[in-house]
Scaffold this active site. Structure first.
Site, PDB file in Angstrom:
ATOM      1  N   LYS A 141     -14.504   2.068  -2.849  1.00 41.07           N
ATOM      2  CA  LYS A 141     -15.468   2.534  -1.853  1.00 41.07           C
ATOM      3  C   LYS A 141     -16.816   1.848  -2.051  1.00 41.07           C
ATOM      4  CE  LYS A 141     -17.976   6.623  -0.235  1.00 41.07           C
ATOM      5  NZ  LYS A 141     -18.043   8.097  -0.209  1.00 41.07           N
ATOM      6  N   HIS A 294      27.287 -13.063  10.068  1.00 42.00           N
ATOM      7  CA  HIS A 294      26.272 -12.618  11.027  1.00 42.00           C
ATOM      8  C   HIS A 294      26.349 -11.109  11.256  1.00 42.00           C
ATOM      9  CE1 HIS A 294      25.312 -16.753  11.515  1.00 42.00           C
ATOM     10  NE2 HIS A 294      26.403 -17.063  12.177  1.00 42.00           N
TER      11      HIS A 294
END
Length: 342
Positions: A141, A294
């Site tokens: 921060k 595939h």
């Protein structure tokens, strides 16, 4: 040098994993950096010749509750969160007698590793880090003033910037802050996944209004995280890139399988392997072999032996089988292996 660079004069170091810390220790010694550290990290740095200030000397309070409380103190977090571009913050630090940190180096308790080890629930809970994420988030921060380092891969660069007095630019500190926030988000998501899978909502808290028509309750949010395992050979097509990410709490599946030989796996290899594996196990306990190309089976058969099942599966479409993935739901025999061998 740009005005956005901030030299590193004071560092806070608290790491569970000590690997690679030697390079930082040498830089701290060479640069005369003031180092504050915790527990075993302070001990390790001292062994490496660093003049370390133990965290309790800063907080005025000993590490307590079996290490659950070490850095959760205003003397630490004010030093992390003070925006040194703000005159009022600088004035308050002076009034409180608190020194700011320029660098925070933290890595966290190994929660996921502990869960995967098969530890019991109490041991898992003890590896939920509290102070570490608090320091990381505070430094991230306050990236306007502090550099936050959470990845040992960044130690060498950090050591260089410590030694040459350059520190990091604002843009660099922002990048490290973004990296740190991603780490704490992933850490918390892993904990949330673990708790949600074990701590079911008790009947005493059930509410009919919060349930759908099927009588099941949906969580208001879903938090999951995956860790990068490695970069794949290519994606769905050769010109595409791909990477493999794994669930930190799960060691099951092809993502965790050991590759014994051959080229590195591609995206299609993993998809085909998963399809083949699922296909053969649909036939268990019968012995089955699948040949997948595939993501679709071009051969699938059962047999009295795994070799016979393979011959039948291959015969379905020998041409498509070329370059495909073969899966069996039982141990591969020498006979089958010899059939597969080109």
């Amino acid at each position: 040098m740009s005005d956005s660079y901030r030299p590193i004069h004071r560092a806070l170091v608290s790491v569970f994993h000590k690997e690679g810390i030697e390079v930082l220790a040498q830089a701290f010694k060479n640069a005369g950096t003031e180092v504050v550290s915790t527990g075993s990290t302070a001990k390790k740095l001292a062994e490496l010749g660093v003049n370390v200030t133990p965290v309790e000397k800063v907080t005025g309070f000993p590490e307590s509750l079996d290490g659950r409380v070490k850095t959760l103190d205003p003397h630490i977090h004010s030093g992390i969160l003070a925006d040194m571009t703000n005159p009022e913050h600088r004035s308050q630090l002076a009034e409180l007698g608190i020194k700011p940190f320029d660098l925070v180096v933290v890595n966290l308790y190994p929660f996921a590793d502990t869960v995967r080890s098969g530890a019991d629930e109490a041991q898992d809970i003890e590896k939920i880090d509290i102070g570490g994420p608090s320091m990381i988030r505070g430094a991230a921060k306050n990236h306007a003033s502090v550099a936050i380092i959470t990845d040992p891969a960044d130690y060498a660069l950090t050591a260089t910037r410590v030694q040459n007095g350059e520190g990091f630019s604002l843009e660099e500190r922002k990048w490290f802050a973004a990296k740190a926030f991603a780490q704490t988000a992933s850490y918390d998501a892993t904990i949330a996944e673990w708790t949600s899978s074990r701590w079911a909502k008790p009947q005493t808290l059930q509410s009919d209004a919060a349930q759908d028509s099927a009588g099941t309750e949906f969580a208001p949010t879903l938090s999951r995280t995956w860790d990068l395992a490695h970069t794949l050979r290519y994606g769905e097509n050769p010109h595409q890139q791909a990477a493999l990410y794994i669930d930190p709490l799960n060691q099951i599946g092809f993502a965790h399988a050991e590759q014994l030989g051959g080229k590195p796996m591609s995206y299609n290899n993993y998809v085909d392997a998963d399809s083949a594996w699922r296909s053969v196990w649909d036939f268990a306990p019968a012995i089955a072999v699948a040949v997948v190309k595939h993501s679709n089976p071009c051969g699938l058969a059962i047999g009295a032996t795994v070799a016979q099942a393979h011959r039948k599966a291959h015969a379905c479409d020998p041409m498509s089988a070329y370059g495909g993935v073969i899966a069996a739901n039982t141990r591969v025999s020498l006979e089958m292996a010899q059939q597969v061998k080109p």
